[in-house]
Design a protein around this motif. Structure first.
Motif, PDB file in Angstrom:
ATOM      1  N   LYS A 184       0.801  -1.219   0.000  1.00 22.18           N
ATOM      2  CA  LYS A 184       0.000   0.000   0.000  1.00 22.18           C
ATOM      3  C   LYS A 184       0.839   1.276   0.000  1.00 22.18           C
ATOM      4  O   LYS A 184       0.417   2.303   0.497  1.00 22.18           O
ATOM      5  CB  LYS A 184      -0.963  -0.011   1.179  1.00 22.18           C
ATOM      6  CG  LYS A 184      -0.343  -0.277   2.516  1.00 22.18           C
ATOM      7  CD  LYS A 184      -1.423  -0.405   3.575  1.00 22.18           C
ATOM      8  CE  LYS A 184      -0.780  -0.917   4.854  1.00 22.18           C
ATOM      9  NZ  LYS A 184      -1.747  -1.189   5.873  1.00 22.18           N
ATOM     10  N   LYS A 185       2.017   1.235  -0.609  1.00 22.04           N
ATOM     11  CA  LYS A 185       2.902   2.401  -0.558  1.00 22.04           C
ATOM     12  C   LYS A 185       2.361   3.591  -1.350  1.00 22.04           C
ATOM     13  O   LYS A 185       2.733   4.719  -1.076  1.00 22.04           O
ATOM     14  CB  LYS A 185       4.304   2.041  -1.021  1.00 22.04           C
ATOM     15  CG  LYS A 185       4.450   1.675  -2.465  1.00 22.04           C
ATOM     16  CD  LYS A 185       5.894   1.338  -2.765  1.00 22.04           C
ATOM     17  CE  LYS A 185       6.046   0.944  -4.219  1.00 22.04           C
ATOM     18  NZ  LYS A 185       7.409   0.610  -4.521  1.00 22.04           N
ATOM     19  N   GLU A 186       1.453   3.361  -2.310  1.00 23.13           N
ATOM     20  CA  GLU A 186       0.859   4.489  -3.033  1.00 23.13           C
ATOM     21  C   GLU A 186      -0.142   5.232  -2.149  1.00 23.13           C
ATOM     22  O   GLU A 186      -0.408   6.406  -2.346  1.00 23.13           O
ATOM     23  CB  GLU A 186       0.137   4.007  -4.299  1.00 23.13           C
ATOM     24  CG  GLU A 186       1.053   3.554  -5.417  1.00 23.13           C
ATOM     25  CD  GLU A 186       1.551   2.127  -5.224  1.00 23.13           C
ATOM     26  OE1 GLU A 186       0.832   1.310  -4.610  1.00 23.13           O
ATOM     27  OE2 GLU A 186       2.666   1.825  -5.683  1.00 23.13           O
ATOM     28  N   GLU A 187      -0.706   4.550  -1.162  1.00 20.99           N
ATOM     29  CA  GLU A 187      -1.738   5.131  -0.301  1.00 20.99           C
ATOM     30  C   GLU A 187      -1.165   5.783   0.956  1.00 20.99           C
ATOM     31  O   GLU A 187      -1.754   6.721   1.489  1.00 20.99           O
ATOM     32  CB  GLU A 187      -2.726   4.045   0.138  1.00 20.99           C
ATOM     33  CG  GLU A 187      -3.406   3.332  -1.012  1.00 20.99           C
ATOM     34  CD  GLU A 187      -4.132   2.079  -0.559  1.00 20.99           C
ATOM     35  OE1 GLU A 187      -4.372   1.929   0.652  1.00 20.99           O
ATOM     36  OE2 GLU A 187      -4.442   1.254  -1.418  1.00 20.99           O
ATOM     37  N   VAL A 188      -0.036   5.279   1.453  1.00 23.97           N
ATOM     38  CA  VAL A 188       0.494   5.722   2.739  1.00 23.97           C
ATOM     39  C   VAL A 188       1.942   6.167   2.579  1.00 23.97           C
ATOM     40  O   VAL A 188       2.740   5.487   1.945  1.00 23.97           O
ATOM     41  CB  VAL A 188       0.434   4.559   3.764  1.00 23.97           C
ATOM     42  CG1 VAL A 188       0.975   4.994   5.111  1.00 23.97           C
ATOM     43  CG2 VAL A 188      -0.979   4.032   3.893  1.00 23.97           C
TER      44      VAL A 188
ATOM     45  N   PHE B 202       5.748   6.719   3.764  1.00 23.04           N
ATOM     46  CA  PHE B 202       6.634   5.880   4.565  1.00 23.04           C
ATOM     47  C   PHE B 202       6.790   6.428   5.978  1.00 23.04           C
ATOM     48  O   PHE B 202       6.765   5.672   6.949  1.00 23.04           O
ATOM     49  CB  PHE B 202       8.002   5.753   3.884  1.00 23.04           C
ATOM     50  CG  PHE B 202       8.961   4.886   4.660  1.00 23.04           C
ATOM     51  CD1 PHE B 202       8.847   3.504   4.603  1.00 23.04           C
ATOM     52  CD2 PHE B 202       9.945   5.450   5.459  1.00 23.04           C
ATOM     53  CE1 PHE B 202       9.712   2.696   5.325  1.00 23.04           C
ATOM     54  CE2 PHE B 202      10.815   4.647   6.175  1.00 23.04           C
ATOM     55  CZ  PHE B 202      10.697   3.279   6.110  1.00 23.04           C
ATOM     56  N   GLU B 203       6.952   7.740   6.107  1.00 26.89           N
ATOM     57  CA  GLU B 203       7.148   8.337   7.426  1.00 26.89           C
ATOM     58  C   GLU B 203       5.947   8.087   8.335  1.00 26.89           C
ATOM     59  O   GLU B 203       6.104   7.781   9.521  1.00 26.89           O
ATOM     60  CB  GLU B 203       7.413   9.846   7.316  1.00 26.89           C
ATOM     61  CG  GLU B 203       8.744  10.186   6.691  1.00 26.89           C
ATOM     62  CD  GLU B 203       8.684  10.171   5.153  1.00 26.89           C
ATOM     63  OE1 GLU B 203       7.576  10.136   4.575  1.00 26.89           O
ATOM     64  OE2 GLU B 203       9.764  10.172   4.544  1.00 26.89           O
ATOM     65  N   ALA B 204       4.743   8.211   7.784  1.00 23.76           N
ATOM     66  CA  ALA B 204       3.535   7.977   8.578  1.00 23.76           C
ATOM     67  C   ALA B 204       3.443   6.504   8.991  1.00 23.76           C
ATOM     68  O   ALA B 204       3.067   6.184  10.123  1.00 23.76           O
ATOM     69  CB  ALA B 204       2.290   8.371   7.784  1.00 23.76           C
ATOM     70  N   TRP B 205       3.799   5.626   8.081  1.00 28.85           N
ATOM     71  CA  TRP B 205       3.765   4.186   8.375  1.00 28.85           C
ATOM     72  C   TRP B 205       4.785   3.836   9.459  1.00 28.85           C
ATOM     73  O   TRP B 205       4.477   3.115  10.409  1.00 28.85           O
ATOM     74  CB  TRP B 205       4.035   3.411   7.090  1.00 28.85           C
ATOM     75  CG  TRP B 205       3.981   1.931   7.239  1.00 28.85           C
ATOM     76  CD1 TRP B 205       2.879   1.156   7.416  1.00 28.85           C
ATOM     77  CD2 TRP B 205       5.105   1.047   7.231  1.00 28.85           C
ATOM     78  NE1 TRP B 205       3.240  -0.156   7.510  1.00 28.85           N
ATOM     79  CE2 TRP B 205       4.602  -0.261   7.401  1.00 28.85           C
ATOM     80  CE3 TRP B 205       6.484   1.232   7.088  1.00 28.85           C
ATOM     81  CZ2 TRP B 205       5.426  -1.369   7.443  1.00 28.85           C
ATOM     82  CZ3 TRP B 205       7.295   0.128   7.118  1.00 28.85           C
ATOM     83  CH2 TRP B 205       6.768  -1.166   7.298  1.00 28.85           C
ATOM     84  N   LEU B 206       5.994   4.380   9.355  1.00 28.36           N
ATOM     85  CA  LEU B 206       7.027   4.147  10.362  1.00 28.36           C
ATOM     86  C   LEU B 206       6.616   4.737  11.717  1.00 28.36           C
ATOM     87  O   LEU B 206       6.810   4.113  12.759  1.00 28.36           O
ATOM     88  CB  LEU B 206       8.356   4.755   9.908  1.00 28.36           C
ATOM     89  CG  LEU B 206       9.523   4.646  10.889  1.00 28.36           C
ATOM     90  CD1 LEU B 206       9.822   3.185  11.208  1.00 28.36           C
ATOM     91  CD2 LEU B 206      10.747   5.332  10.315  1.00 28.36           C
ATOM     92  N   ARG B 207       6.016   5.914  11.701  1.00 27.49           N
ATOM     93  CA  ARG B 207       5.547   6.533  12.936  1.00 27.49           C
ATOM     94  C   ARG B 207       4.499   5.645  13.613  1.00 27.49           C
ATOM     95  O   ARG B 207       4.511   5.456  14.828  1.00 27.49           O
ATOM     96  CB  ARG B 207       4.947   7.908  12.633  1.00 27.49           C
ATOM     97  CG  ARG B 207       4.617   8.702  13.875  1.00 27.49           C
ATOM     98  CD  ARG B 207       4.088  10.118  13.568  1.00 27.49           C
ATOM     99  NE  ARG B 207       4.874  10.833  12.588  1.00 27.49           N
ATOM    100  CZ  ARG B 207       4.420  11.194  11.370  1.00 27.49           C
ATOM    101  NH1 ARG B 207       3.193  10.931  11.013  1.00 27.49           N
ATOM    102  NH2 ARG B 207       5.209  11.835  10.529  1.00 27.49           N
TER     103      ARG B 207
END
Length: 147
Positions: A21-25, A27-32
């Motif tokens: 889902k990298k097009e939707e989210v 990376f920084e938000a996912w890591l956070r």
């Protein structure tokens, strides 16, 4: 292991989820989110061992024996033995809720049951434990009639 190492480990372990889902989210938000979830998990795991639970908060007063009913103290081994006599699912729910500090929603998710079913099993476990405690007390209070 340090928190940073554990967060990095979770990042690598779950990278395939991010790639889906990298097009939707971002990376920084996912890591956070991974870091926040790790911190919450650590807090919960430490909290379980520091809190003392008062069973009277969640159940009607009639489920709790009075000091007259339970006029003697029981050892930890006796109480654990009584808990072992509970039906399997009720014992599991009781242990997760009363000893480990899980909420009913978490127990429901862990055991694949509804939170209402979790509450019902806890209610039954407490009722059965009261009966067992009263039985133990009545048996120990009876005078010795053996000759």
């Amino acid at each position: 292991m340090s928190a940073l190492n554990m967060i990095f480990f979770r990042l690598i372990k779950n990278m395939h989820e991010y790639l889906k889902k990298k097009e939707e989210v971002e990376f920084e938000a996912w890591l956070r989110r991974i870091a926040i979830n790790y911190i919450i998990d650590e807090f919960r795991s430490q909290k379980r061992y520091k809190e003392v639970f008062d069973f009277r908060d969640d159940t009607p007063e009639e489920l709790h024996p009075s000091s007259e009913d339970l006029n003697q103290k029981h050892s930890e081994e006796e109480l654990l033995g009584l808990i072992d006599k509970l039906p399997t699912v009720s014992r599991t729910v009781f242990n997760l809720y009363a000893i480990d500090g899980y909420k009913h929603e978490e127990i429901a998710q862990l055991l694949g049951i509804s939170s209402g079913t979790s509450k019902a099993h806890l209610f039954k476990a407490r009722k059965k434990l009261k009966e067992l405690l009263l039985s133990v007390n009545n048996n120990s209070v009876l005078p010795n009639t053996s000759v």
